[in-house]
Design a protein around this motif. Structure first.
Motif, short mmCIF file in Angstrom:
data_model
loop_
_atom_site.label_atom_id
_atom_site.label_comp_id
_atom_site.label_asym_id
_atom_site.label_seq_id
_atom_site.Cartn_x
_atom_site.Cartn_y
_atom_site.Cartn_z
N THR A 15 37.16 32.55 40.30
CA THR A 15 37.33 33.36 39.08
C THR A 15 38.39 32.71 38.21
O THR A 15 39.53 33.14 38.17
CB THR A 15 37.74 34.81 39.42
N ALA A 16 37.99 31.66 37.55
CA ALA A 16 38.96 30.87 36.80
C ALA A 16 38.30 30.28 35.55
O ALA A 16 37.08 30.05 35.53
CB ALA A 16 39.48 29.73 37.68
N GLU A 32 50.22 32.42 33.29
CA GLU A 32 49.11 33.20 33.85
C GLU A 32 49.62 34.27 34.82
O GLU A 32 50.40 33.97 35.73
CB GLU A 32 48.10 32.31 34.59
N SER A 82 44.33 30.54 42.75
CA SER A 82 44.34 29.18 43.30
C SER A 82 44.75 28.11 42.28
O SER A 82 44.70 26.92 42.59
CB SER A 82 42.96 28.87 43.88
N THR A 106 42.80 28.11 36.75
CA THR A 106 42.94 28.44 35.32
C THR A 106 44.11 27.67 34.72
O THR A 106 44.02 27.13 33.60
CB THR A 106 43.14 29.96 35.15
N ASP A 161 51.99 35.25 41.14
CA ASP A 161 50.97 35.89 41.98
C ASP A 161 51.69 36.62 43.11
O ASP A 161 52.79 36.24 43.51
CB ASP A 161 50.01 34.84 42.55
N GLN A 163 47.84 32.36 47.95
CA GLN A 163 47.30 31.94 46.65
C GLN A 163 48.27 30.98 45.96
O GLN A 163 47.86 29.97 45.39
CB GLN A 163 47.05 33.17 45.76
N SER A 174 54.93 40.65 41.77
CA SER A 174 53.88 41.48 41.20
C SER A 174 53.99 41.40 39.68
O SER A 174 55.10 41.31 39.13
CB SER A 174 54.05 42.93 41.66
N MET A 175 52.85 41.47 39.03
CA MET A 175 52.86 41.27 37.57
C MET A 175 53.50 42.41 36.79
O MET A 175 53.72 42.29 35.59
CB MET A 175 51.45 40.98 37.06
N VAL A 216 42.96 36.05 34.31
CA VAL A 216 41.52 36.00 34.55
C VAL A 216 41.21 36.72 35.86
O VAL A 216 41.58 36.26 36.94
CB VAL A 216 41.03 34.53 34.59
N SER A 242 42.56 39.34 37.14
CA SER A 242 43.75 39.74 37.89
C SER A 242 44.41 41.02 37.36
O SER A 242 45.00 41.76 38.14
CB SER A 242 44.81 38.63 37.86
N TRP A 280 44.56 44.47 39.02
CA TRP A 280 45.27 44.66 40.30
C TRP A 280 46.66 45.26 40.11
O TRP A 280 47.31 45.65 41.08
CB TRP A 280 45.40 43.34 41.06
C1 LIG Z 1 40.54 36.93 41.50
S1 LIG Z 1 42.12 36.26 41.73
C2 LIG Z 1 42.51 35.39 40.22
C3 LIG Z 1 42.20 33.94 40.26
C4 LIG Z 1 42.81 33.09 39.16
N1 LIG Z 1 42.35 33.49 37.86
C5 LIG Z 1 42.51 31.62 39.38
O1 LIG Z 1 42.43 30.86 38.39
O2 LIG Z 1 42.38 31.18 40.53
C6 LIG Z 1 43.17 37.69 41.58
C7 LIG Z 1 44.61 37.40 41.92
O3 LIG Z 1 45.43 38.52 41.63
C8 LIG Z 1 46.49 38.49 42.59
N2 LIG Z 1 47.16 39.80 42.60
C9 LIG Z 1 46.76 40.96 43.19
N3 LIG Z 1 47.66 41.93 42.94
C10 LIG Z 1 48.63 41.39 42.17
C11 LIG Z 1 49.82 41.88 41.58
N4 LIG Z 1 50.20 43.15 41.70
N5 LIG Z 1 50.59 41.02 40.86
C12 LIG Z 1 50.25 39.72 40.73
N6 LIG Z 1 49.13 39.19 41.26
C13 LIG Z 1 48.32 40.01 41.96
C14 LIG Z 1 45.81 38.11 43.88
O4 LIG Z 1 46.71 37.63 44.84
C15 LIG Z 1 44.83 37.05 43.38
O5 LIG Z 1 45.38 35.76 43.48
#
Ligand SMILES: C[S@@+](CC[C@H](N)C(=O)[O-])C[C@H]1O[C@@H](n2cnc3c(N)ncnc32)[C@H](O)[C@@H]1O
Length: 258
Positions: free
Chosen positions: A27-28, A55, A60, A63, A80, A85, A106-107, A124, A126, A129
């Motif tokens: 998902t990037a 980002e 991974s 992006t 992240d 990850q 956490s974001m 992207v 994310s 979450w």
């Molecule tokens: C689907 S992946 C996104 C992939 C990314 N766009 C890429 O280019 O690889 C979703 C990501 O959100 C992260 N995530 C989940 N909860 C989060 C939070 N509260 N704060 C930051 N990151 C979080 C997960 O660890 C995961 O790496």
């Protein structure tokens, strides 16, 4: 029982550390989402020559790599919640000696990211979450320079309500679109995870409340050009027949006022 922010982060960090390999590069950018329109088609992100990008939920690192290679970002920053990850991001970017400032956080918190600094913040698949959407978007606003852009994609909230019934060969609404309570799923991709359903209006209004100006909201047609044979199976979560009813993904471009 109400689930606290701390519980959500503990469960989701543990879960994401386990499922990380399943999402590697999936998902990037240039893809905004499964079977959805892509950045080369949309051109939402301008050339970033001399400009830093951040980002949220960098996964991974694919992006970030795209922003460096294709958009010429001058600096990459990412955060992240998952150690696994972040390790993927480090290793992926290190293959080509691409520098990046990365945070395990956490974001919805600022682990040391500068304010009024970024021309672009992206996320992207994310943003959904975050345990605190409003706080996260206020942080996005604070990170952006005036005129800076915020581009994100996330699974379409209506798509999340559809399930397939193999017996009748029909899709049906399996949950209320209006219910925004966090849900603990004991076996999401084989792990316990907390999902936080939100309405489309919740995302849009939270951006406006954070001071961001919404420029585009994209709900694209299914992108047949990236569909594989197996994507035509109606019971598959991301499938062509399902995505012909409701887009898998919504994409938003917003900006911080000048
Ligand atoms: C689907 S992946 C996104 C992939 C990314 N766009 C890429 O280019 O690889 C979703 C990501 O959100 C992260 N995530 C989940 N909860 C989060 C939070 N509260 N704060 C930051 N990151 C979080 C997960 O660890 C995961 O790496």
């Amino acid at each position: 029982m109400t689930i606290t922010r701390k519980d959500i982060l503990t469960i989701n960090q543990k879960g994401w550390n386990i499922v990380a390999p399943q999402f590697y590069g999936g998902t990037a950018l240039p893809k905004y989402g499964p079977l959805s329109i892509t950045e080369p088609e949309l051109q939402l992100i301008d050339d970033l020559k001399g400009k830093p990008a951040l980002e949220l939920g960098c996964g991974s690192g694919h992006t970030l790599y795209y922003l460096w290679k294709e958009k010429q970002a001058s600096e990459l920053w990412g955060l992240d919640i998952s150690q696994e990850q972040l390790q993927y991001t480090k290793d992926y970017l290190a293959q080509e000696n691409i520098p990046a400032k990365l945070f395990l956080a956490s974001m919805d918190e600022n682990p040391g990211i500068p304010e009024s600094y970024f021309d672009l913040v992206v996320s992207v698949y994310s943003l959904g979450w975050t345990p605190d959407l409003q706080r996260t978007l206020s942080l996005v606003y604070s990170y952006l320079k005036p005129g800076g852009k915020f581009v994100f994609s996330w699974e379409h909230p209506v798509y999340q309500c559809l399930e397939y019934d193999a017996k009748s060969e029909k899709y049906f609404f399996s949950r209320s679109y209006l219910d925004e309570n966090p849900e603990i799923d004991p076996s999401w991709k084989g792990v316990e995870i907390v999902l936080q359903p939100r309405k489309l209006s919740t995302y849009i209004n939270a951006m406006t409340d954070a001071g961001l100006i919404v420029e585009r909201l994209i709900e694209s047609e299914v992108n047949i050009s990236i569909a594989r044979e197996k994507d035509y199976a109606p019971e598959k979560w991301y499938s062509v027949p399902r995505a012909q009813l409701i887009p898998t993904t919504f994409i938003v471009k917003a900006s911080k006022p000048l």
